[in-house]
Design an enzyme around this catalytic site. Structure first.
Site, mmCIF file in Angstrom:
data_model
loop_
_atom_site.group_PDB
_atom_site.id
_atom_site.type_symbol
_atom_site.label_atom_id
_atom_site.label_comp_id
_atom_site.label_asym_id
_atom_site.label_seq_id
_atom_site.Cartn_x
_atom_site.Cartn_y
_atom_site.Cartn_z
ATOM 1 N N LYS A 284 2.982 11.195 -3.540
ATOM 2 C CA LYS A 284 1.906 10.579 -4.316
ATOM 3 C C LYS A 284 1.009 11.622 -4.992
ATOM 4 O O LYS A 284 0.399 11.364 -6.013
ATOM 5 C CB LYS A 284 1.074 9.708 -3.374
ATOM 6 C CG LYS A 284 0.081 8.785 -4.052
ATOM 7 C CD LYS A 284 -0.496 7.842 -3.029
ATOM 8 C CE LYS A 284 -1.602 6.971 -3.567
ATOM 9 N NZ LYS A 284 -2.098 6.043 -2.535
ATOM 10 N N GLU B 86 -7.146 0.612 -4.776
ATOM 11 C CA GLU B 86 -7.201 0.545 -3.309
ATOM 12 C C GLU B 86 -8.562 0.054 -2.787
ATOM 13 O O GLU B 86 -8.599 -0.828 -1.922
ATOM 14 C CB GLU B 86 -6.845 1.910 -2.704
ATOM 15 C CG GLU B 86 -5.350 2.203 -2.835
ATOM 16 C CD GLU B 86 -4.995 3.669 -2.655
ATOM 17 O OE1 GLU B 86 -5.860 4.466 -2.236
ATOM 18 O OE2 GLU B 86 -3.831 4.019 -2.940
ATOM 19 N N ASP C 44 0.878 -1.166 0.000
ATOM 20 C CA ASP C 44 0.000 0.000 0.000
ATOM 21 C C ASP C 44 0.915 1.215 0.000
ATOM 22 O O ASP C 44 1.523 1.534 1.014
ATOM 23 C CB ASP C 44 -0.892 -0.035 1.253
ATOM 24 C CG ASP C 44 -1.699 1.254 1.441
ATOM 25 O OD1 ASP C 44 -1.638 2.138 0.563
ATOM 26 O OD2 ASP C 44 -2.389 1.362 2.477
HETATM 27 MG MG MG Z 1 -4.415 4.942 2.128
#
Ligand code: MG
Ligand code: ADP
Length: 626
Positions: free
Chosen positions: A87, A186, A25
């Site tokens: 990100k 996700e 992740d």
């Molecule tokens: Mg997250």
């Protein structure tokens, strides 16, 4: 499937040797790495037992970069060289992040550069390089604790990430020396962690409130096929905003003009606020200790009720995208089967309360909300690397928007329809429009609408060297290939000369979240119920797999194990299934595939016996039972 895959002599692998696969992740605030051990997904801790790796990298003039907690600590005193939230910039062009830049403390390199780079004490760094450092740190963690080399990874990305952002994430992984088997959305990973893909059909909302971003996705799960019905969110909303509000409240108490313009002090106050907020999920009251620049400190009591009032605006703001996502998916709260809670900020009790009150549905909170995405990624990685039996469902993603090319009249010819399961390859033939035409320009577009101007342009390229012929007599095959990560490559080939050109459709960097959302919304308006089409696609893939396996076994040793009748029965079965795969009757394809499978059982068991005999040849049975 009845046929067993028998490995060649000398190539057989030790059944106890599992291949190491991990899920990552790669978060805006924190990153994690997980793996499946003895059938159970576990998140791997660092040497000090901490699961989270803050997604922060500090570049220094000397020595290697600091990553994670040490970098986070340093960010208070050395903000310019300490890069957080990379990100937000990954896969973005300089022009795309103009407004974001104004909020960031960094110095950017050369405005005109296509990809933004931050100037650090160790030279300019792009978001891809920063992410690669984080991935490298996680890779090391896994290799140390699993004692081996990683075979492959699954990395998660937000559902709204466009091609450019996905490609950039893969590039970062390549830099870190990782073999990316798949990028996974996700919200999909979170659903997998709860095993929602194993259950019957359902519609779930995935509510993900992290440090600096909020995402909500509505997923439709059906027999391992995941469809994102809608995604919405706010790319500048999260736990950091709670911290800011709490810090402001703390500063009210200090009441010193000079202090409120001291940026280092403000950063320190944010850190204290965050600590207090996190403490209040366990306790009803906490003492915040605020360090003042003169070295003294101030103790302030904060109780949960007060905090809930302070942060209420942040939570209320998340409900706006929740409402929007429902509307975009054309659904009502009643249609939702459950809410999966993701992200560290969903630990805040009043977040859970408000979300439950809003949806009036069961919340999934059993899996740690920090870890749930990494856990789902690890499960998927374990399947992809082949550690699980084949009948465990491999989840399939679908293409969210149709892909096609521009044809005469500024119209779009769709080559791969939306919701085709990936990976997928499709080809179509085109011809020339004019006599003597020697070049053809190919314009690749994405979208559901008929007119090019209503779709998004992905790439343009030219096929040159077509021999001059009469209009309409050249034959040009255009093939579209979408890999398992949803990345597209397009090739064009002229039949007589064999000349060919190919492009990997690399990003068009720079769609905004809103634009992507809008495109998804548009496509939803046009989507009718095509579950059938998806099921059909699945059956076809399965049928092709069965045919291929039996055919290749027949080629190898069909003569050895089958008499003529048996053999021709099997060939008949194969031909029947081949014919049916062109039809659009999913049920009969499935039936024929099952029939063929059964028909092949005798063959399979004879091959199996023979292979056992050959392994045992020259050995004494006792050797094997030891
Ligand atoms: Mg997250
Ligand atoms: P991201 O997905 O953006 O990387 P995370 O899911 O790791 O982010 O969430 C980070 C946020 O979660 C931070 O704002 C952090 O303060 C918050 N958080 C973590 N633990 C708790 C807790 N116990 N109580 C409240 N907030 C928490």
């Amino acid at each position: 499937m009845a046929l067993l895959q028998i490995s060649e002599p000398g190539k057989s692998t030790n059944p106890h040797e599992r291949r190491l696969a991990v899920g990552i992740d790669l978060g805006t605030t924190n990153s994690l790495i997980a793996t499946v051990r003895s059938g159970e997904a576990i998140v791997l801790p660092d040497e000090e037992g901490r699961y989270l790796l803050p997604s922060v990298v500090r570049f220094r003039a000397e020595g290697s970069p600091q990553i994670g907690y040490p970098a986070l600590d340093a960010s208070i005193n050395d903000p310019m060289n300490t890069i957080a939230s990379s990100k937000r910039m990954i896969g973005r062009k300089t022009a795309d992040i103009k407004s974001l830049r104004d909020q960031l403390p960094y110095n950017f390199d050369d405005e005109s550069a296509n990809v933004p780079r931050i100037i650090t004490a160790d030279g300019p760094r792009s978001a891809i390089e920063v992410s690669a450092e984080i991935l490298t740190a996680l890779k090391k963690r896994a290799e140390t604790s699993l004692r081996g080399n990683l075979g492959g990874v699954v990395i998660t990305v937000p559902a709204y990430f466009d091609d450019a952002q996905r490609q950039a994430t893969k590039d970062a992984a390549k830099l870190a020396g990782l073999n990316v088997m798949r990028l996974l959305n996700e919200p999909t990973a979170a659903a997998v962690a709860y095993g929602l893909d194993q259950g019957s059909e359902g519609i779930y909302a995935i509510y993900d409130l992290g440090g600096g971003t909020f995402d909500v996705s509505i997923l439709h799960l059906n027999k391992g096929v995941f469809e994102v019905l809608a995604t919405a969110g706010d790319s500048a909303l999260g736990g950091d905003d709670m911290d800011r509000l709490i810090a402001e409240w703390l500063l009210d108490d200090v009441d010193d003009e000079e202090l409120s313009s001291n940026s280092q002090f403000l950063r320190q106050a944010m850190v204290s606020a965050r600590t207090a907020k996190e403490a209040l999920t366990e306790n009803t009251s906490t003492i915040v200790s605020l360090k003042l620049p003169d070295g003294s400190s101030r103790e302030i009591v904060l109780d949960r009720t007060t905090m809930d009032e302070i942060i209420a605006p942040v939570i209320d703001k998340t409900l706006i995208p929740c409402r929007r996502s429902l509307r975009d998916a054309g659904l009502d709260k009643d249609d939702i089967d459950g809410i999966v809670m993701v992200g560290g900020s969903t630990r805040v009790l009043s977040v859970k309360e408000k979300v439950e009150r809003f949806f009036e549905k069961k919340l999934y909170t059993d899996v740690d909300p920090d870890q749930v995405v990494a856990v789902g990624a690890a499960i998927q990685a374990d399947i992809l690397i082949g550690n699980r039996s084949a009948d465990e469902m491999l989840l399939l993603d679908v293409i969210p928007l149709s892909l096609g090319i521009e044809i005469m009249g500024s119209m779009v010819e769709k080559i791969i329809p939306r919701n085709a399961t990936i990976p997928v390859t499709r080809a179509q033939e085109f011809t020339t429009y004019k006599d003597g035409q020697t070049a053809m320009s190919i314009h690749v577009v994405q979208g559901e609408r008929e007119l090019v101007s209503d779709c998004r342009s992905l790439a343009r390229f030219e096929l040159r060297g077509i021999p001059p012929m009469a209009a309409g007599s050249a034959r040009i095959t255009v093939s579209f290939k979408v890999d398992a990560d949803g990345l597209l490559s397009v090739s064009a080939r002229e039949a007589t000369t064999g000349i060919e050109t190919q492009v990997d459709v690399k990003p068009s960097y720079g769609l905004t979240d809103e634009e992507v959302e809008q495109m998804l919304r548009d496509s939803i308006t046009f989507a009718n119920d095509d579950i059938k089409a998806r099921l059909l696609a699945e059956q076809r893939v399965e049928a092709e797999r069965v045919i291929l396996a039996i055919q290749s076994a027949l080629d190898v040793d069909g003569d050895k194990f089958l008499n003529d009748d048996e053999r021709s029965e099997l060939v008949k079965g194969i031909n029947k299934l081949k014919e049916l795969t062109d039809s659009d009757n999913a049920e009969s394809i499935k039936q024929a595939a099952n029939d063929l499978n059964q028909l092949s059982e005798v063959f399979a068991s004879r091959r199996m016996d023979a292979s056992i005999r050959s392994v045992m040849a020259g050995h004494n049975i006792n050797e094997f039972s030891e």
